[in-house]
Design a protein around this motif. Structure first.
Motif, PDB file in Angstrom:
ATOM      1  N   TRP A 139       0.830  -1.209   0.000  1.00  0.00           N
ATOM      2  CA  TRP A 139       0.000   0.000   0.000  1.00  0.00           C
ATOM      3  C   TRP A 139       0.862   1.255   0.000  1.00  0.00           C
ATOM      4  O   TRP A 139       0.431   2.307  -0.488  1.00  0.00           O
ATOM      5  CB  TRP A 139      -0.954   0.002   1.197  1.00  0.00           C
ATOM      6  CG  TRP A 139      -0.301   0.193   2.536  1.00  0.00           C
ATOM      7  CD1 TRP A 139       0.286  -0.761   3.306  1.00  0.00           C
ATOM      8  CD2 TRP A 139      -0.166   1.421   3.256  1.00  0.00           C
ATOM      9  NE1 TRP A 139       0.773  -0.212   4.471  1.00  0.00           N
ATOM     10  CE2 TRP A 139       0.509   1.126   4.472  1.00  0.00           C
ATOM     11  CE3 TRP A 139      -0.556   2.735   3.007  1.00  0.00           C
ATOM     12  CZ2 TRP A 139       0.804   2.097   5.421  1.00  0.00           C
ATOM     13  CZ3 TRP A 139      -0.266   3.706   3.960  1.00  0.00           C
ATOM     14  CH2 TRP A 139       0.401   3.393   5.146  1.00  0.00           C
ATOM     15  N   LYS A 140       2.089   1.148   0.522  1.00  0.00           N
ATOM     16  CA  LYS A 140       3.003   2.286   0.544  1.00  0.00           C
ATOM     17  C   LYS A 140       3.793   2.421  -0.757  1.00  0.00           C
ATOM     18  O   LYS A 140       4.114   3.534  -1.180  1.00  0.00           O
ATOM     19  CB  LYS A 140       4.020   2.129   1.678  1.00  0.00           C
ATOM     20  CG  LYS A 140       3.474   2.052   3.078  1.00  0.00           C
ATOM     21  CD  LYS A 140       4.632   1.870   4.053  1.00  0.00           C
ATOM     22  CE  LYS A 140       4.172   1.708   5.480  1.00  0.00           C
ATOM     23  NZ  LYS A 140       5.307   1.514   6.411  1.00  0.00           N
ATOM     24  N   THR A 141       4.127   1.286  -1.354  1.00  0.00           N
ATOM     25  CA  THR A 141       5.113   1.286  -2.438  1.00  0.00           C
ATOM     26  C   THR A 141       4.532   1.068  -3.821  1.00  0.00           C
ATOM     27  O   THR A 141       5.200   1.357  -4.813  1.00  0.00           O
ATOM     28  CB  THR A 141       6.163   0.192  -2.176  1.00  0.00           C
ATOM     29  OG1 THR A 141       5.502  -1.091  -2.123  1.00  0.00           O
ATOM     30  CG2 THR A 141       6.883   0.442  -0.858  1.00  0.00           C
ATOM     31  N   GLN A 142       3.311   0.534  -3.899  1.00  0.00           N
ATOM     32  CA  GLN A 142       2.766   0.186  -5.202  1.00  0.00           C
ATOM     33  C   GLN A 142       1.323   0.670  -5.355  1.00  0.00           C
ATOM     34  O   GLN A 142       0.392  -0.109  -5.475  1.00  0.00           O
ATOM     35  CB  GLN A 142       2.833  -1.330  -5.411  1.00  0.00           C
ATOM     36  CG  GLN A 142       2.716  -1.742  -6.864  1.00  0.00           C
ATOM     37  CD  GLN A 142       2.948  -3.223  -7.044  1.00  0.00           C
ATOM     38  OE1 GLN A 142       2.333  -4.049  -6.362  1.00  0.00           O
ATOM     39  NE2 GLN A 142       3.839  -3.584  -7.947  1.00  0.00           N
ATOM     40  N   PRO A 143       1.123   1.983  -5.330  1.00  0.00           N
ATOM     41  CA  PRO A 143      -0.238   2.509  -5.513  1.00  0.00           C
ATOM     42  C   PRO A 143      -0.756   2.177  -6.910  1.00  0.00           C
ATOM     43  O   PRO A 143       0.022   2.051  -7.862  1.00  0.00           O
ATOM     44  CB  PRO A 143      -0.058   4.013  -5.323  1.00  0.00           C
ATOM     45  CG  PRO A 143       1.378   4.270  -5.655  1.00  0.00           C
ATOM     46  CD  PRO A 143       2.124   3.053  -5.202  1.00  0.00           C
ATOM     47  N   SER A 144      -2.060   2.043  -7.019  1.00  0.00           N
ATOM     48  CA  SER A 144      -2.673   1.737  -8.314  1.00  0.00           C
ATOM     49  C   SER A 144      -4.022   2.424  -8.414  1.00  0.00           C
ATOM     50  O   SER A 144      -4.646   2.764  -7.402  1.00  0.00           O
ATOM     51  CB  SER A 144      -2.852   0.227  -8.491  1.00  0.00           C
ATOM     52  OG  SER A 144      -3.815  -0.277  -7.573  1.00  0.00           O
ATOM     53  N   CYS A 202       4.398  10.023  -7.897  1.00  0.00           N
ATOM     54  CA  CYS A 202       3.826  11.024  -6.984  1.00  0.00           C
ATOM     55  C   CYS A 202       3.415  10.423  -5.637  1.00  0.00           C
ATOM     56  O   CYS A 202       3.540  11.078  -4.602  1.00  0.00           O
ATOM     57  CB  CYS A 202       2.602  11.678  -7.610  1.00  0.00           C
ATOM     58  SG  CYS A 202       2.955  12.719  -9.041  1.00  0.00           S
ATOM     59  N   HIS A 203       2.922   9.198  -5.645  1.00  0.00           N
ATOM     60  CA  HIS A 203       2.190   8.709  -4.476  1.00  0.00           C
ATOM     61  C   HIS A 203       2.934   7.720  -3.602  1.00  0.00           C
ATOM     62  O   HIS A 203       2.477   7.451  -2.479  1.00  0.00           O
ATOM     63  CB  HIS A 203       0.863   8.095  -4.929  1.00  0.00           C
ATOM     64  CG  HIS A 203      -0.067   9.070  -5.569  1.00  0.00           C
ATOM     65  ND1 HIS A 203      -0.632  10.119  -4.883  1.00  0.00           N
ATOM     66  CD2 HIS A 203      -0.517   9.165  -6.851  1.00  0.00           C
ATOM     67  CE1 HIS A 203      -1.400  10.822  -5.712  1.00  0.00           C
ATOM     68  NE2 HIS A 203      -1.336  10.274  -6.913  1.00  0.00           N
ATOM     69  N   ALA A 204       4.029   7.127  -4.068  1.00  0.00           N
ATOM     70  CA  ALA A 204       4.736   6.166  -3.214  1.00  0.00           C
ATOM     71  C   ALA A 204       5.339   6.871  -2.006  1.00  0.00           C
ATOM     72  O   ALA A 204       5.598   8.079  -2.024  1.00  0.00           O
ATOM     73  CB  ALA A 204       5.826   5.455  -4.017  1.00  0.00           C
ATOM     74  N   ALA A 205       5.573   6.095  -0.948  1.00  0.00           N
ATOM     75  CA  ALA A 205       6.115   6.661   0.290  1.00  0.00           C
ATOM     76  C   ALA A 205       7.433   7.377   0.031  1.00  0.00           C
ATOM     77  O   ALA A 205       8.309   6.871  -0.656  1.00  0.00           O
ATOM     78  CB  ALA A 205       6.321   5.545   1.308  1.00  0.00           C
ATOM     79  N   GLY A 206       7.550   8.580   0.596  1.00  0.00           N
ATOM     80  CA  GLY A 206       8.777   9.344   0.512  1.00  0.00           C
ATOM     81  C   GLY A 206       8.942  10.188  -0.732  1.00  0.00           C
ATOM     82  O   GLY A 206       9.954  10.890  -0.877  1.00  0.00           O
ATOM     83  N   ARG A 207       7.946  10.178  -1.633  1.00  0.00           N
ATOM     84  CA  ARG A 207       8.093  10.942  -2.875  1.00  0.00           C
ATOM     85  C   ARG A 207       7.908  12.437  -2.644  1.00  0.00           C
ATOM     86  O   ARG A 207       8.673  13.254  -3.115  1.00  0.00           O
ATOM     87  CB  ARG A 207       7.073  10.446  -3.907  1.00  0.00           C
ATOM     88  CG  ARG A 207       7.284   9.018  -4.336  1.00  0.00           C
ATOM     89  CD  ARG A 207       8.587   8.843  -5.098  1.00  0.00           C
ATOM     90  NE  ARG A 207       8.724   7.480  -5.593  1.00  0.00           N
ATOM     91  CZ  ARG A 207       9.726   7.062  -6.353  1.00  0.00           C
ATOM     92  NH1 ARG A 207      10.684   7.900  -6.678  1.00  0.00           N
ATOM     93  NH2 ARG A 207       9.777   5.810  -6.749  1.00  0.00           N
ATOM     94  N   TYR A 208       6.834  12.784  -1.937  1.00  0.00           N
ATOM     95  CA  TYR A 208       6.560  14.195  -1.671  1.00  0.00           C
ATOM     96  C   TYR A 208       6.216  14.337  -0.193  1.00  0.00           C
ATOM     97  O   TYR A 208       5.722  13.412   0.439  1.00  0.00           O
ATOM     98  CB  TYR A 208       5.397  14.717  -2.528  1.00  0.00           C
ATOM     99  CG  TYR A 208       5.728  14.881  -3.980  1.00  0.00           C
ATOM    100  CD1 TYR A 208       6.247  16.080  -4.466  1.00  0.00           C
ATOM    101  CD2 TYR A 208       5.537  13.834  -4.878  1.00  0.00           C
ATOM    102  CE1 TYR A 208       6.558  16.229  -5.805  1.00  0.00           C
ATOM    103  CE2 TYR A 208       5.844  13.977  -6.222  1.00  0.00           C
ATOM    104  CZ  TYR A 208       6.354  15.179  -6.685  1.00  0.00           C
ATOM    105  OH  TYR A 208       6.669  15.324  -8.013  1.00  0.00           O
TER     106      TYR A 208
END
Length: 789
Positions: A351-356, A398-404
């Motif tokens: 859920w943190k690393t592979q948003p879809s 944009c959405h993976a952990a630590g991107r923004y």
């Protein structure tokens, strides 16, 4: 045949109607709600053995599309042993694949003894492959066994029933079995239309280099639920690719034993059917992909689609009112991939690393990812801020952990519950003293608020931003006391209506002054302790500071700080009030139990001061409510049972759910509450054995427990003329609310009373005798009747 039928009839009558309250449909235990006590299982097994003795052995298999099952040999003793088993373990020991897979498996009971009684009708089999994700998307399971249903394609199973394929089941007679699938996975026919819900073609080709999963469902509801799961690679290589998102233990923390479709109890089994290749036809088509369906079910009332008027319905079941009992953004309640963490899974952090689009769009279903909204989904009103998305290849940018460091980061966006809890942890309420506390005196309360994360440094509640910057801040001290001669709080004779305690606002109150010790404050109670009062006084502190978790500097968040209480003697020595509810057990499902606008948090000992046997919601009603009543009891011991029991036709236990009117005109209809676990397992909420009729509860009236008010008398400040239910009957009828149960309770032996004053209860010639049968260790001990493990 007539003898066999007669014996079966005697068996079912004798095992269903053994209980003296069998006329009450909720007293006769339903296997879907409860696990029978071991001795009941043993008795049932013996009786079933006798009933079947004249029926002969043998199992049976239903019709088959591609083969006829071999009827396994099962004696009546084998079936009796299965019926008596309190737990079953199914272990797949090996799978071989030529064209049709062949599965070897064992079934044992709680003692490790092989169970030889399963027949074709008791078992269902499936096989699926794990396909790697493409274009940034997640890996997906694809069922090899599918069916066409109403114009849609749905994952299925091999089972011994008309319209389904079934292979050959061999029972080796010692708890080991072999099943040869009917399906040739190297030559699978794809049912029309052979697409997913979005029209994408399904791939049912044989791919022996991929991880495959065989599942077995024990489908007979008369036996303990179990499943067999086995992952393997058909070409013989080791399993190196998995998709393990949610552990059963995470689900079962709330659900006790997650069971769907009768006896499916393992999420690893669920996903072999509930994958992108399974859907329900309609306008629009509805996927039953696990990651979409489960998110939607648990967040249903908050879905933009539901709010806009489109209910969330799957196969005729409306999930629109399902309530997740804590903040739905607490993803780690279900998902956790932290190495070494309890119940972590290999891909628990996906859920943190592979948003879809599929996972995120399941909750954020007002967002459309294409160039324009789907006309069949009128609730799609928000264009994806990142532009048109044709696949998942760029979601993680944009959405993976630590991107923004803003709400684009999926962890930051969904971490609000943890951040709120961390902010609240910086505050601690302290009741330092209450003096004097003798009858007739007006106490002075000394208190403080400190920061336990900073060596208990005190806050100045008159200047600290958390108590002054936001209009949402609250801080209150309340004083309550027991009804004279009783153990329960009743707050009698304090001139306040409906049994409520003295309440003192501490913010913006000129009467609050600095105490003798730096960082402390004092305030004098607004009225005196009644001159006739005896027993104990309870002082409590509650409220919420304002926080700026959402937006820095706004102080708009209500921080759920743990409420506290302290007891003081008015006369004699303070005896600690009974501990009934374990807050840690509440928070397994609730996360943080914070109610009344985050004012009262994580402390049942505070709740019972207001939610006492003298209290009802009459002051918040203007007449007859939507439930047809002019008031409802808010006594903690009955209200909590009534809320969690919901209503029978909504998955609960009551004939009719309760409705409680709150402050500000709120109407809280709890009739659709569905308790997610085993409702009959009292230990899910209760501390120790507090649910049993022991200690004060073997004779509660004689030992100081008040009856529960159901009708406030002419005086709303003096509870003497309140009409009540005797204590045991009040608690039991808060779940068992049928007319038949009430008749039983009012019997000459049980001696429960309804709609009488407390004086009438205290002076009745006979007190409730329920403990004679239902007391601890007795024949119909509450623990036994409820099937508490």
């Amino acid at each position: 045949m007539l003898i066999c039928s007669l014996r079966l009839f005697i068996f079912f009558v004798s095992t269903s109607l053994w209980h003296p309250l069998a006329t009450d449909k909720r007293i006769v235990m339903d296997k879907n709600r409860t696990s029978h006590h071991q001795w009941i299982n043993l008795a049932a097994a013996i009786m079933l053995t006798l009933a079947l003795a004249g029926c002969g052995g043998g199992g049976g298999g239903g019709g088959s599309a591609t083969g006829t099952p071999t009827p396994p040999s099962s004696s009546s003793a084998d079936i009796a042993a299965l019926t008596a088993a309190t737990a079953l373990t199914m272990t797949i020991t090996g799978v071989t694949v030529n064209n049709s897979p062949v599965v070897d498996f064992t079934v044992t009971n709680q003692a490790g003894v092989g169970m030889a009684g399963l027949t074709a009708a008791d078992l269902r089999f499936n096989i699926a492959k794990l396909m790697p994700g493409t274009n940034g998307g997640p890996s997906i399971w694809q069922d090899y066994i599918n069916r066409s249903n109403g114009g849609a394609v749905q994952g299925s199973q091999e089972r011994s029933a008309a319209g389904y394929a079934f292979g050959t089941l061999t029972n080796h007679g010692d708890g080991t079995y072999t099943y040869a699938f009917a399906t040739d996975i190297k030559n699978v026919a794809c049912p029309a239309p052979c697409t997913d819900a979005d029209g994408k073609a399904l791939d049912l080709s044989d791919q022996p280099g991929l991880t495959n999963r065989v599942t077995i469902q024990q489908a007979n509801s008369a036996y303990a639920k179990t499943a067999g799961i086995f992952d393997f690679v058909p070409d013989g290589r080791a399993v190196t690719t998995t998709r393990d998102i949610v552990s059963n233990a995470k689900c079962n923390a709330c659900h006790s034993q997650l069971a769907a479709h009768g006896t499916r109890v393992d999420t690893k089994l669920c996903v072999t059917c509930h994958n992108p290749g399974s859907w329900v036809a309609g306008a629009p088509n509805t996927t039953v992909d696990f990651k979409v369906m489960i998110h939607k079910i648990h967040n249903a009332p908050n879905l933009p689609s539901v709010i806009a008027g489109t209910p969330y319905v799957v196969n005729g079941t409306d999930f629109s009112k399902v309530v997740f009992p804590q903040d739905v953004r607490n993803c780690t309640k279900c998902h956790d991939g932290t190495p070494g963490a309890t119940n972590a899974t290999a891909q628990g952090d996906n859920w943190k690393t592979q948003p879809s689009m599929q996972a995120c769009g399941s909750c954020h279903d007002d967002v459309y990812f294409g160039a324009s909204p789907d006309p069949a989904k009128p609730y799609q009103t928000v264009a994806h801020p990142g532009g048109v998305m044709t696949d998942n290849s760029t979601c993680a940018i944009c959405h993976a952990a630590g991107r923004y460091t803003d709400n684009k980061d999926i962890v930051i966006a969904h971490n609000f519950p943890a951040r709120l809890k961390a902010a609240a942890a910086k505050f601690k309420y302290n009741i330092i003293s209450v003096t004097p506390t003798v009858a007739g005196s007006t106490p002075v309360i000394t208190f403080s608020v400190t920061d336990p994360t900073n060596a208990d440094a005190p806050y100045d509640i008159k200047t600290a931003a958390a108590f002054t910057a936001g209009a949402s801040s609250t801080l209150t001290v309340k004083l309550g006391w027991n009804t004279p001669g009783k153990l329960d709080f009743g707050n009698d004779n304090n001139s306040l209506a409906f049994g409520q305690p003295i309440s003192i606002n501490l913010l913006g109150n000129a009467a609050v002054t600095a105490g003798a010790t730096p960082g402390t404050f004092t305030v004098t109670a607004s009225s005196a302790i009644p001159a006739t009062q005896t027993g104990a006084l309870r002082a409590l502190m509650e409220g919420h500071p304002a926080g700026d978790v959402t937006t820095a500097g706004t102080f708009a968040d209500r921080l759920p700080v743990k409420s506290v209480f302290k007891d003081f003697a008015i006369t004699g020595v303070v005896a600690p009030r009974r501990a009934v509810v374990d807050i840690a057990k509440c928070n397994v499902c609730h996360g943080t139990l914070s109610l009344h606008g985050n004012n009262r948090t994580d402390e049942p000992g505070v709740c019972v001061v207001c939610h006492n046997p003298n209290a009802t919601d009459k002051s918040r009603r203007t007449g007859v409510g939507i439930d047809g009543k002019t008031e409802e009891a808010i006594d903690f011991k009955t209200m909590i049972h009534g809320i969690h029991a919901g209503q029978a036709d909504k998955g609960g236990f009551r004939d009719k759910g309760i409705t409680i009117y709150g402050f500000g005109g709120s109407v809280n209809d709890f009739s659709t509450v569905v308790f997610p676990g085993k409702l009959n397992d009292c230990t899910m909420c209760h501390a120790g054995t507090s649910y049993q009729m022991t200690g004060v509860w073997d004779a509660p009236t004689a030992k100081g427990i008040l009856g529960t008010t159901i009708s406030t008398g002419a005086s709303i400040t003096d509870p003497a003329d309140n009409l009540r239910i005797t204590p045991i009957a009040a608690v039991c009828s808060s779940c068992h609310d049928s007319a038949a149960t009430k008749t039983h309770m009012q019997g000459a032996f049980q001696a429960a009373l309804f709609s009488v004053t407390q004086t009438a209860i205290d002076t009745a010639p006979r007190q409730e005798a329920c403990a004679y049968c239902h007391g601890a260790g007795k024949l119909l001990d509450v623990k036994v009747v409820h099937g508490v493990p």
